[in-house]
Enzyme design. Structure first.
Site, mmCIF file in Angstrom:
data_model
loop_
_atom_site.group_PDB
_atom_site.id
_atom_site.type_symbol
_atom_site.label_atom_id
_atom_site.label_comp_id
_atom_site.label_asym_id
_atom_site.label_seq_id
_atom_site.Cartn_x
_atom_site.Cartn_y
_atom_site.Cartn_z
ATOM 1 N N THR A 153 74.010 -0.564 -2.504
ATOM 2 C CA THR A 153 72.665 -0.677 -1.927
ATOM 3 C C THR A 153 72.447 0.340 -0.807
ATOM 4 O O THR A 153 73.385 0.788 -0.147
ATOM 5 C CB THR A 153 72.421 -2.086 -1.323
ATOM 6 N N ARG A 154 71.177 0.695 -0.641
ATOM 7 C CA ARG A 154 70.731 1.485 0.503
ATOM 8 C C ARG A 154 69.364 0.940 0.907
ATOM 9 O O ARG A 154 68.673 0.283 0.099
ATOM 10 C CB ARG A 154 70.575 2.981 0.135
ATOM 11 N N PRO A 212 79.738 4.222 0.515
ATOM 12 C CA PRO A 212 79.497 2.876 1.053
ATOM 13 C C PRO A 212 78.868 1.953 0.013
ATOM 14 O O PRO A 212 77.956 2.333 -0.713
ATOM 15 C CB PRO A 212 78.547 3.138 2.229
ATOM 16 N N ASN A 227 69.188 5.952 5.746
ATOM 17 C CA ASN A 227 68.652 6.834 4.690
ATOM 18 C C ASN A 227 67.128 7.003 4.779
ATOM 19 O O ASN A 227 66.396 6.021 4.681
ATOM 20 C CB ASN A 227 68.966 6.274 3.303
ATOM 21 N N TYR A 255 75.635 7.039 -9.847
ATOM 22 C CA TYR A 255 77.068 7.091 -9.596
ATOM 23 C C TYR A 255 77.592 5.653 -9.530
ATOM 24 O O TYR A 255 77.082 4.841 -8.746
ATOM 25 C CB TYR A 255 77.375 7.833 -8.290
ATOM 26 N N TYR A 288 81.527 14.363 8.374
ATOM 27 C CA TYR A 288 80.193 13.959 8.842
ATOM 28 C C TYR A 288 80.292 12.694 9.703
ATOM 29 O O TYR A 288 79.828 12.680 10.848
ATOM 30 C CB TYR A 288 79.302 13.717 7.631
ATOM 31 N N ASP A 289 80.938 11.650 9.158
ATOM 32 C CA ASP A 289 80.986 10.357 9.856
ATOM 33 C C ASP A 289 81.692 10.496 11.209
ATOM 34 O O ASP A 289 81.184 10.043 12.242
ATOM 35 C CB ASP A 289 81.743 9.315 9.029
ATOM 36 N N PHE A 295 66.838 11.689 -8.249
ATOM 37 C CA PHE A 295 66.151 10.839 -9.233
ATOM 38 C C PHE A 295 64.730 11.355 -9.503
ATOM 39 O O PHE A 295 64.290 11.417 -10.655
ATOM 40 C CB PHE A 295 66.085 9.378 -8.759
ATOM 41 N N GLY A 325 75.654 1.356 -10.067
ATOM 42 C CA GLY A 325 74.303 1.300 -9.492
ATOM 43 C C GLY A 325 74.056 0.041 -8.683
ATOM 44 O O GLY A 325 72.929 -0.207 -8.240
#
Ligand code: NAD
Ligand code: UDP
Length: 323
Positions: free
Chosen positions: A218-219, A282, A182, A212, A153-154, A199, A215
């Site tokens: 960050t996003r 990431p 995102n 995962y 993908y990247d 979630f 936690g």
């Protein structure tokens, strides 16, 4: 509300990936600006049900098409959103994902060159990989593992950006590249494996929320209405505004904060469990959106709680309809 650039009414717009989550919202927004739209999709991860509300709209037509196959396209603007976006989906068949990004973008660029169309590429924050610079600015070249499980993908999206800029430099194609961070909202697939959809579904179904790792990664989550507003503004911007332009919400959350907010908003009694962190996940991600603001006057307006409430209502309605 900022004054964003608008499309010209009557323009014909071709949207590859139109049956997907973002693509279907983009179709709605482009139609709302008085354009006509041809939506194309091979229905790999998209759903025709995302477009059923347009069944009787004469300004919209749909064609089942795989962008890996070349096709002549008559349009004023071509958007390329055709590509599975969720790690679960793009990793299921990585070679197909790479082909879609690279051959698909090449075919659509050639079609744009032939018909003289403007070309808008849905690129991604994944071009920054697991970033060593924070927040991410467009000038950052990224930190991608080229042989890891996310590379299809990247690297596919990086190659697609390269193709866009090479068409711009060599044949003067009018291109625009958005690096999307995102994004979430109604019409996400409930089982696509992304954090927001997982979630919310887990909370609504009374199952444990699966974090995962610890936690702390960050996003920065952008609501879909904000994002498509930015994409359309970019498409309508003057020739020469090529980007790349970051598009996302710069408010950054740890994944554990997202899980707790979902539990609070759904009033769920689910607990949280921790599962292993996938490789190359990431650690942090936040867009610097200064360029989008300077060039387009665009910034997101919907805060996470408001966007999550709408997303939860969408998933809840889907669950109620299926019982
Ligand atoms: P999605 O999976 O819902 O939509 C992708 C659409 O492309 C689907 O309808 C799928 O059937 C279609 N498609 C896939 N391969 C195709 C092919 N070979 N030919 C024709 N159609 C094909 O994902 P989305 O979240 O709506 O993402 C749309 C675009 O935005 C993608 O290009 C993605 O990389 C990009 N993007 C999305 C996000 C996000 O958070 N949603 C973030 C960054 C970039
Ligand atoms: N994630 C998680 N639980 C899940 C799904 C995802 O903790 O059930 C994490 C994932 O490891 C990543 C973050 O949430 O750190 C965002 O994942 P997503 O798949 O939504 O997007 P991306 O990894 O492409 O940013």
């Amino acid at each position: 509300m900022e004054k964003l650039p608008k499309l010209k009414p009557g323009q014909h717009v071709f949207i590859a990936g139109a049956a997907g989550f973002l693509g279907s919202h983009l179709v709605d927004r482009v139609l709302a600006q008085g354009c006509t739209v041809t939506g194309a999709d091979n229905l790999h991860t998209g759903r025709i049900s995302n477009l059923t509300h347009l069944k009787t709209d004469q300004r919209f037509s749909f064609v089942e098409h795989d962008v890996v196959t070349p096709k002549d396209i008559k349009a004023d603007i071509i958007f390329n959103l055709a590509c599975p976006a969720s790690p679960r989906h793009y990793q299921a068949d990585p070679i197909r994902s790479m082909k879609t990004s690279v051959f698909g973008t090449l075919n659509l660029l050639e079609a744009a060159q032939k018909s003289g169309a403007r070309f808008v590429q849905a690129s991604t924050s994944e071009v920054y990989g697991d970033p060593l610079e924070h927040p991410q600015r467009e000038s950052y070249w990224g930190h991608v593992n080229p042989i890891g499980i996310r590379a299809c993908y990247d690297e596919g999206k990086r190659a697609a950006e390269t193709l866009c800029f090479d068409f711009h430099r060599t044949v003067g194609l009018d291109i625009k590249v958005a690096r999307i961070f995102n994004t979430y909202g109604p019409r996400m697939q409930p089982d696509d494996g992304r954090a927001v959809s997982n979630f919310v579904m887990q909370a609504l179904e009374g199952k444990p929320l699966t974090i995962y790792g610890d936690g702390s990664q960050t996003r920065s989550f952008c609501f879909v209405d904000d994002l498509v507003g930015g994409l359309v503004a970019l498409a309508a911007s003057p020739e020469g505004v090529t980007g790349p332009v970051n598009m996302g919400n710069p408010t950054e959350f740890e994944l554990i904060e997202l899980a707790n907010l979902v539990l609070q908003l759904t009033k769920s009694n689910s607990n949280i469990i921790h599962l292993p962190l996938p490789s190359d996940d990431p650690k942090q991600r936040r867009p610097d959106i200064g360029r989008a603001w300077e060039m387009l006057g665009w910034k997101p307006n919907v805060e996470l709680q408001e966007g999550l409430e709408k997303t939860i209502a969408f998933f809840r309605a889907g669950l109620n309809a299926s019982v």
